[in-house]
Design an enzyme around this catalytic site. Structure first.
Site, PDB file in Angstrom:
ATOM      1  N   ARG A 161       0.861  -1.177   0.000  1.00 53.87           N
ATOM      2  CA  ARG A 161       0.000   0.000   0.000  1.00 53.87           C
ATOM      3  C   ARG A 161       0.903   1.235   0.000  1.00 53.87           C
ATOM      4  O   ARG A 161       2.042   1.183   0.475  1.00 53.87           O
ATOM      5  CB  ARG A 161      -0.906   0.027   1.234  1.00 53.87           C
ATOM      6  CG  ARG A 161      -1.837  -1.167   1.376  1.00 53.87           C
ATOM      7  CD  ARG A 161      -2.642  -1.046   2.675  1.00 53.87           C
ATOM      8  NE  ARG A 161      -3.594  -2.119   2.832  1.00 53.87           N
ATOM      9  CZ  ARG A 161      -3.371  -3.244   3.518  1.00 53.87           C
ATOM     10  NH1 ARG A 161      -2.187  -3.423   4.120  1.00 53.87           N
ATOM     11  NH2 ARG A 161      -4.301  -4.171   3.630  1.00 53.87           N
ATOM     12  N   LYS A 185      -2.537  -2.168   7.896  1.00 58.28           N
ATOM     13  CA  LYS A 185      -3.705  -1.596   8.559  1.00 58.28           C
ATOM     14  C   LYS A 185      -3.856  -2.180   9.954  1.00 58.28           C
ATOM     15  O   LYS A 185      -3.626  -3.361  10.181  1.00 58.28           O
ATOM     16  CB  LYS A 185      -4.965  -1.882   7.738  1.00 58.28           C
ATOM     17  CG  LYS A 185      -5.058  -1.067   6.446  1.00 58.28           C
ATOM     18  CD  LYS A 185      -6.381  -1.306   5.760  1.00 58.28           C
ATOM     19  CE  LYS A 185      -6.533  -0.420   4.536  1.00 58.28           C
ATOM     20  NZ  LYS A 185      -7.829  -0.630   3.857  1.00 58.28           N
ATOM     21  N   HIS A 256      -2.305   2.347  -5.759  1.00 56.17           N
ATOM     22  CA  HIS A 256      -3.015   1.110  -5.435  1.00 56.17           C
ATOM     23  C   HIS A 256      -3.206   0.240  -6.679  1.00 56.17           C
ATOM     24  O   HIS A 256      -3.373  -0.978  -6.560  1.00 56.17           O
ATOM     25  CB  HIS A 256      -4.372   1.427  -4.800  1.00 56.17           C
ATOM     26  CG  HIS A 256      -4.741   0.508  -3.680  1.00 56.17           C
ATOM     27  ND1 HIS A 256      -4.047   0.466  -2.489  1.00 56.17           N
ATOM     28  CD2 HIS A 256      -5.715  -0.434  -3.576  1.00 56.17           C
ATOM     29  CE1 HIS A 256      -4.595  -0.442  -1.690  1.00 56.17           C
ATOM     30  NE2 HIS A 256      -5.594  -1.008  -2.333  1.00 56.17           N
ATOM     31  N   ARG A 259      -0.612  -2.293  -6.772  1.00 58.07           N
ATOM     32  CA  ARG A 259      -0.911  -3.374  -5.823  1.00 58.07           C
ATOM     33  C   ARG A 259      -1.911  -4.355  -6.444  1.00 58.07           C
ATOM     34  O   ARG A 259      -1.757  -5.576  -6.341  1.00 58.07           O
ATOM     35  CB  ARG A 259      -1.458  -2.758  -4.533  1.00 58.07           C
ATOM     36  CG  ARG A 259      -1.902  -3.745  -3.453  1.00 58.07           C
ATOM     37  CD  ARG A 259      -2.232  -2.943  -2.199  1.00 58.07           C
ATOM     38  NE  ARG A 259      -3.056  -3.651  -1.248  1.00 58.07           N
ATOM     39  CZ  ARG A 259      -2.601  -4.430  -0.277  1.00 58.07           C
ATOM     40  NH1 ARG A 259      -1.296  -4.633  -0.168  1.00 58.07           N
ATOM     41  NH2 ARG A 259      -3.419  -5.005   0.576  1.00 58.07           N
ATOM     42  N   HIS A 282      -4.460  -9.115   3.747  1.00 61.11           N
ATOM     43  CA  HIS A 282      -5.911  -9.095   3.888  1.00 61.11           C
ATOM     44  C   HIS A 282      -6.327  -9.988   5.053  1.00 61.11           C
ATOM     45  O   HIS A 282      -5.916 -11.140   5.134  1.00 61.11           O
ATOM     46  CB  HIS A 282      -6.591  -9.607   2.612  1.00 61.11           C
ATOM     47  CG  HIS A 282      -6.536  -8.635   1.481  1.00 61.11           C
ATOM     48  ND1 HIS A 282      -6.755  -8.995   0.165  1.00 61.11           N
ATOM     49  CD2 HIS A 282      -6.274  -7.299   1.454  1.00 61.11           C
ATOM     50  CE1 HIS A 282      -6.631  -7.934  -0.606  1.00 61.11           C
ATOM     51  NE2 HIS A 282      -6.344  -6.900   0.146  1.00 61.11           N
ATOM     52  N   TYR A 291      -9.895 -10.635  -7.006  1.00 65.41           N
ATOM     53  CA  TYR A 291      -8.964 -10.907  -8.098  1.00 65.41           C
ATOM     54  C   TYR A 291      -9.363 -12.144  -8.901  1.00 65.41           C
ATOM     55  O   TYR A 291      -8.961 -12.283 -10.052  1.00 65.41           O
ATOM     56  CB  TYR A 291      -7.541 -11.048  -7.548  1.00 65.41           C
ATOM     57  CG  TYR A 291      -7.104  -9.772  -6.871  1.00 65.41           C
ATOM     58  CD1 TYR A 291      -6.853  -8.618  -7.611  1.00 65.41           C
ATOM     59  CD2 TYR A 291      -6.996  -9.688  -5.489  1.00 65.41           C
ATOM     60  CE1 TYR A 291      -6.496  -7.429  -7.005  1.00 65.41           C
ATOM     61  CE2 TYR A 291      -6.635  -8.508  -4.867  1.00 65.41           C
ATOM     62  CZ  TYR A 291      -6.389  -7.381  -5.634  1.00 65.41           C
ATOM     63  OH  TYR A 291      -6.050  -6.205  -5.017  1.00 65.41           O
TER      64      TYR A 291
END
Length: 314
Positions: A161, A185, A256, A259, A282, A291
């Protein structure tokens, strides 16, 4: 920071509110582990709630469901983005959950709030040809050339990120082991491999970095600006967009996008979805499954392009 709109006559109330807001900030940062970007967004929206309550004579701690609905109705007159609307509601939920958790209220009035159902938009992905064109557009003769190439290789080669890139620390890059420790995150950490290409360009950048006027507060930052200070997210956004323009790429691209391209290209070449989930950091596999939809689109395009039944009459 909050932009309070209270009069001097309410000094005691201001002090009490400030204490409560500082407690909320600590709750978001330490107990919930939210990123600074998330905290800034939540506090900005709460500031709007405070202004609304002041204007309408409403207690911002003890608001009821109907008052909340009125506030949201006013906000959404100008806020049309589904993503922004969802963030506003998420911030309200966080605020009243905090009040409930700290026993300031007995019931959460935001429980029944319903937000917009966010449309699932497939992310923009660059082809390998477009990625190479972006890399080739970097002016290696400029002072920032090797730094920029190393940054782009990190974004695409490791799926970082933009916030992870600008906060990447030298002390958490282990070149001998070909890994780096990334804080994502919610302050969650993960080990991410560094590609050989990224290692090579990072090595060139480190040779040049030693001659840069790096400020003391930025010594452990992997990437700095021309003044020796930490990079900002906005600077990386500008760099990516300029490179796309120079490369003749007409897609709407952000950091992004690199990414997304990293994950999509891994999946297209046979990587397991759970491996990609771990690399991206994630928490939920469902987030990574976007994806697979991109891959299905590729499969459909292949059928349309190559199946003989679809070529008849052309």
């Amino acid at each position: 920071m909050f932009l309070h709109r209270f009069t001097p006559a309410m000094a005691k109330e201001i002090n009490n509110n400030d204490l409560l807001l500082r407690e909320y900030h600590t709750y978001l940062r330490l107990e919930r582990g939210y990123s600074q970007n998330t905290i800034d967004g939540y506090e900005m929206d709460l500031d709007k709630l405070l202004a609304y309550c002041k204007e309408h004579g409403v207690d911002f701690v003890k608001m009821d469901f109907e008052q909340l609905q009125d506030f949201i109705f006013e906000q959404f007159k100008t806020v049309k983005s589904e993503a922004t609307q969802a963030r506003v509601l998420s911030g309200l939920h966080a605020w009243f959950r905090f009040l409930l958790y700290k026993d300031y209220i007995d019931q959460d009035p935001s429980e029944l709030l319903e937000g917009p159902k966010k449309s699932k938009h497939l992310p923009t992905v660059l082809t390998l040809k477009e990625i190479n064109a972006m890399m080739a557009a970097i002016d290696l003769s400029s002072n920032e050339g090797h730094r920029n190439r190393a940054m782009m290789e990190m974004l695409y080669g490791s799926g970082l990120r933009v916030s992870e890139l600008v906060n990447l620390q030298l002390s958490k890059i282990y070149l001998n082991e070909h890994y780096m420790l990334i804080e994502g995150k919610g302050a969650k950490q993960r080990l991410v491999p560094i590609s050989p290409v990224a290692e090579e360009w990072f090595g060139y950048w480190m040779q040049e970095r030693s001659a840069w006027p790096v400020k003391p507060e930025a010594k452990d930052f992997a990437f700095v600006n021309r003044y020796g200070r930490p990079l900002t997210r906005a600077m990386v956004f500008t760099l990516v967009r300029n490179l796309c323009a120079d490369a003749g790429i007409i897609k709407t691209v952000s950091p992004h996008t690199l990414r997304h391209s990293f994950a999509t290209h891994l999946l297209q070449n046979g990587a397991d979805l759970r491996v990609i989930q771990q690399l991206l950091g994630h928490e939920d596999l469902a987030t990574t499954e976007i994806y697979t939809h991109l891959n299905i689109q590729d499969l459909r395009q292949a059928v349309l392009q190559y199946h003989p039944a679809n070529k008849e009459g052309k």
